[in-house]
Write a protein that holds these residues in place. Sequence first.
Motif, PDB file in Angstrom:
ATOM      1  N   ASN A   2       0.826  -1.198   0.000  1.00  0.00           N
ATOM      2  CA  ASN A   2       0.000   0.000   0.000  1.00  0.00           C
ATOM      3  C   ASN A   2       0.866   1.257   0.000  1.00  0.00           C
ATOM      4  O   ASN A   2       2.064   1.216   0.270  1.00  0.00           O
ATOM      5  N   ASN A   3       0.245   2.402  -0.321  1.00  0.00           N
ATOM      6  CA  ASN A   3       0.851   3.713  -0.106  1.00  0.00           C
ATOM      7  C   ASN A   3       2.053   3.991  -1.005  1.00  0.00           C
ATOM      8  O   ASN A   3       2.901   4.809  -0.682  1.00  0.00           O
ATOM      9  N   VAL A   4       2.151   3.296  -2.134  1.00  0.00           N
ATOM     10  CA  VAL A   4       3.198   3.567  -3.119  1.00  0.00           C
ATOM     11  C   VAL A   4       2.558   3.600  -4.504  1.00  0.00           C
ATOM     12  O   VAL A   4       1.518   2.976  -4.732  1.00  0.00           O
ATOM     13  N   PRO A   5       3.165   4.301  -5.465  1.00  0.00           N
ATOM     14  CA  PRO A   5       2.576   4.398  -6.802  1.00  0.00           C
ATOM     15  C   PRO A   5       2.687   3.097  -7.587  1.00  0.00           C
ATOM     16  O   PRO A   5       3.622   2.309  -7.395  1.00  0.00           O
ATOM     17  N   ASP A   6       1.741   2.891  -8.480  1.00  0.00           N
ATOM     18  CA  ASP A   6       1.890   1.890  -9.541  1.00  0.00           C
ATOM     19  C   ASP A   6       2.548   2.577 -10.727  1.00  0.00           C
ATOM     20  O   ASP A   6       2.234   3.724 -11.057  1.00  0.00           O
ATOM     21  N   ILE A   7       3.436   1.860 -11.389  1.00  0.00           N
ATOM     22  CA  ILE A   7       4.227   2.458 -12.468  1.00  0.00           C
ATOM     23  C   ILE A   7       3.791   1.907 -13.820  1.00  0.00           C
ATOM     24  O   ILE A   7       3.579   0.705 -13.981  1.00  0.00           O
ATOM     25  N   LYS A   8       3.674   2.821 -14.761  1.00  0.00           N
ATOM     26  CA  LYS A   8       3.455   2.447 -16.157  1.00  0.00           C
ATOM     27  C   LYS A   8       4.403   3.266 -17.008  1.00  0.00           C
ATOM     28  O   LYS A   8       4.271   4.490 -17.103  1.00  0.00           O
ATOM     29  N   ILE A   9       5.383   2.596 -17.583  1.00  0.00           N
ATOM     30  CA  ILE A   9       6.431   3.271 -18.361  1.00  0.00           C
ATOM     31  C   ILE A   9       6.058   3.257 -19.836  1.00  0.00           C
ATOM     32  O   ILE A   9       5.839   2.193 -20.428  1.00  0.00           O
ATOM     33  N   GLY A  10       5.976   4.441 -20.423  1.00  0.00           N
ATOM     34  CA  GLY A  10       5.777   4.539 -21.857  1.00  0.00           C
ATOM     35  C   GLY A  10       7.117   4.500 -22.575  1.00  0.00           C
ATOM     36  O   GLY A  10       8.022   5.270 -22.250  1.00  0.00           O
ATOM     37  N   ILE A  11       7.247   3.611 -23.546  1.00  0.00           N
ATOM     38  CA  ILE A  11       8.484   3.524 -24.333  1.00  0.00           C
ATOM     39  C   ILE A  11       8.247   4.223 -25.660  1.00  0.00           C
ATOM     40  O   ILE A  11       7.379   3.821 -26.446  1.00  0.00           O
ATOM     41  N   VAL A  12       9.000   5.268 -25.895  1.00  0.00           N
ATOM     42  CA  VAL A  12       8.909   6.030 -27.135  1.00  0.00           C
ATOM     43  C   VAL A  12      10.238   5.916 -27.859  1.00  0.00           C
ATOM     44  O   VAL A  12      11.287   6.282 -27.322  1.00  0.00           O
ATOM     45  N   ALA A  13      10.181   5.383 -29.071  1.00  0.00           N
ATOM     46  CA  ALA A  13      11.391   5.261 -29.883  1.00  0.00           C
ATOM     47  C   ALA A  13      11.584   6.528 -30.710  1.00  0.00           C
ATOM     48  O   ALA A  13      10.615   7.141 -31.167  1.00  0.00           O
ATOM     49  N   VAL A  14      12.829   6.897 -30.898  1.00  0.00           N
ATOM     50  CA  VAL A  14      13.149   8.103 -31.652  1.00  0.00           C
ATOM     51  C   VAL A  14      14.076   7.736 -32.804  1.00  0.00           C
ATOM     52  O   VAL A  14      14.754   6.699 -32.783  1.00  0.00           O
ATOM     53  N   SER A  15      14.079   8.612 -33.836  1.00  0.00           N
ATOM     54  CA  SER A  15      14.889   8.331 -35.021  1.00  0.00           C
ATOM     55  C   SER A  15      15.320   9.634 -35.665  1.00  0.00           C
ATOM     56  O   SER A  15      14.524  10.570 -35.783  1.00  0.00           O
ATOM     57  N   ARG A  16      16.562   9.693 -36.067  1.00  0.00           N
ATOM     58  CA  ARG A  16      17.028  10.838 -36.858  1.00  0.00           C
ATOM     59  C   ARG A  16      16.597  10.610 -38.299  1.00  0.00           C
ATOM     60  O   ARG A  16      16.721   9.495 -38.819  1.00  0.00           O
ATOM     61  N   ASN A  17      16.069  11.660 -38.931  1.00  0.00           N
ATOM     62  CA  ASN A  17      15.401  11.438 -40.215  1.00  0.00           C
ATOM     63  C   ASN A  17      16.319  11.019 -41.356  1.00  0.00           C
ATOM     64  O   ASN A  17      15.845  10.604 -42.407  1.00  0.00           O
ATOM     65  N   CYS A  18      17.625  11.103 -41.168  1.00  0.00           N
ATOM     66  CA  CYS A  18      18.532  10.620 -42.215  1.00  0.00           C
ATOM     67  C   CYS A  18      18.932   9.162 -41.995  1.00  0.00           C
ATOM     68  O   CYS A  18      19.729   8.601 -42.745  1.00  0.00           O
ATOM     69  N   PHE A  19      18.383   8.528 -40.946  1.00  0.00           N
ATOM     70  CA  PHE A  19      18.600   7.108 -40.678  1.00  0.00           C
ATOM     71  C   PHE A  19      17.309   6.358 -40.991  1.00  0.00           C
ATOM     72  O   PHE A  19      16.216   6.923 -40.897  1.00  0.00           O
ATOM     73  N   PRO A  20      17.418   5.077 -41.337  1.00  0.00           N
ATOM     74  CA  PRO A  20      16.198   4.307 -41.631  1.00  0.00           C
ATOM     75  C   PRO A  20      15.285   4.225 -40.409  1.00  0.00           C
ATOM     76  O   PRO A  20      15.691   3.775 -39.341  1.00  0.00           O
ATOM     77  N   GLU A  21      14.020   4.678 -40.606  1.00  0.00           N
ATOM     78  CA  GLU A  21      13.058   4.665 -39.506  1.00  0.00           C
ATOM     79  C   GLU A  21      12.795   3.257 -38.995  1.00  0.00           C
ATOM     80  O   GLU A  21      12.569   3.042 -37.802  1.00  0.00           O
ATOM     81  N   GLU A  22      12.826   2.282 -39.897  1.00  0.00           N
ATOM     82  CA  GLU A  22      12.518   0.904 -39.486  1.00  0.00           C
ATOM     83  C   GLU A  22      13.510   0.350 -38.476  1.00  0.00           C
ATOM     84  O   GLU A  22      13.195  -0.578 -37.729  1.00  0.00           O
ATOM     85  N   LEU A  23      14.708   0.927 -38.425  1.00  0.00           N
ATOM     86  CA  LEU A  23      15.660   0.509 -37.385  1.00  0.00           C
ATOM     87  C   LEU A  23      15.054   0.729 -36.002  1.00  0.00           C
ATOM     88  O   LEU A  23      15.071  -0.160 -35.152  1.00  0.00           O
TER      89      LEU A  23
END
Length: 501
Positions: A2-23
């Motif tokens: 009790n008395n502690v947060p539940d955690i939900k981590i969002g994973i967001v992938a990033v890409s530089r536009n001169c690299f293949p996005e599918e990587l």
Amino acid sequence: MNNVPDIKIGIVAVSRNCFPEELSVNRRSVLVKEYEKKYGSDDIYECPICIVESEIHMTRALKNIEKEGCNALCVYLGNFGPEISETMLADCFNGPVMFCAAAEETQEDLFDGRGDAYCGLLNASYALKLRQTKAYIPENPVGDASECADMIHDFVPIARTLIGLSNLKIISFGPRPSNFLACNAPIQSLYDLHVEIEENSELDLFESFNKHMDDPRIAETVEDMQKELGEGIAFPEILPKLAQYELTLKDWIRNHKGQRKYVAIAGKCWPAFQTQFGFVPCYVNSRLTAAGYPVSCEVDIYGALSEYIGTCVSLDAVTILDINNTIPSDMYSENIEGKSFLKGPYKKGDLFMGFHCGNTSSCKLSSCKLCNQRIMARTLPEEVTKGTIEGDLKPGRTTVYRLQSSSDTKLKAYIAQGEILPIATKSYGSIGIFAIKEMSRFYRHVLIEKNYPHHAAILFDHYGKYLFEIFKYLGVPIEEIDYNKCKDRYYLTENPFWEED
């Protein structure tokens, strides 16, 4: 817990536009599958909206993870990454953030399949500094899917603690006892940490306690105490009063948390508590702490803060003990000298007894008994000193730590890992024999030199790697996060010639 947060981590992938996005797309997908295989899917969310390459993508991703209830964020560099939009995402997100990056996968694909995230993370760290944005970056932040899954899993207790602190209220009762300057608690540092503080008089608590005199829940609470204590009920007649007090605190927590979600208590236990309430509160404190609501002794506000941090990290019962007394020579020679333990053998200077009157949860004691407070009973009638829970601590790995504000409102902290030995203490209270390598030097050049109080928060396993990262994230200066140094590493104030002859 009790008395502690539940955690939900969002994973967001990033890409530089001169690299293949599918990587980044493919590596994110593999990472999430690996995490779910190792740790389940309850605390992770894969943001499918887009790969972040621009500020527009960043806005979409931020809205998506907020809509999905994510309260922590992992920015994952599947390739080099765009340092502007990826760090803008971290800056705009309202919660703890971590960064990690993908390692290259095979020598057979180092043309279009090479992501260069090893390089991109350098740019990300530079941009984070420009924005003055806090982020957790693991010790080895570039890895394959399995290694990055482990990094994210290690971020969970860190994020849980940071979110817990940002929604914490510490409720205190009364000023610290006379002659306890060590429990000085400048509250500015609490506000700097976004921790709320509610300070009350013991009279407020006493009034509320008296209003609970005929509470119909007392009988049920007494029954639960009897079940917990078993044969350790030396004073069954005191249980109704203890139950009345426990209900008083529980109702106070519920009625006074206000806009905050989580609560810790800094309680008063002497000198007038026993004569007015007719008991000592130690056993009740232990029960609340086991349920996730830490209660420190002697109005130790930063002790309560430290205990709550440990509760969030470990999802387990914590305790607060005095760094109390040395080990007698005959006890050392008969039971410890030359023997091997988890981290042993130990010198006599590695050892001390951690003790408090009787506040440690029964689940952390080898056996327990409801007793009277022996120290107070030297000057008071025994009848009003009943209510401690006593026994030797369970042996095993331990972390001794504390976050503290100095009188000039500067934060500092210490962490020391070791073990509680399976040796009978032959003493009273909630007590154990602690073994920490080079404790005597740590005691002199950290605890004494830096003016720490005698109370230490105690965890019942090794959690130092999480505490260290939490203290850094909270802004404790790195030179003010101390730990027990090995024999060949000197403290700043240590005389290097002392042992030479």
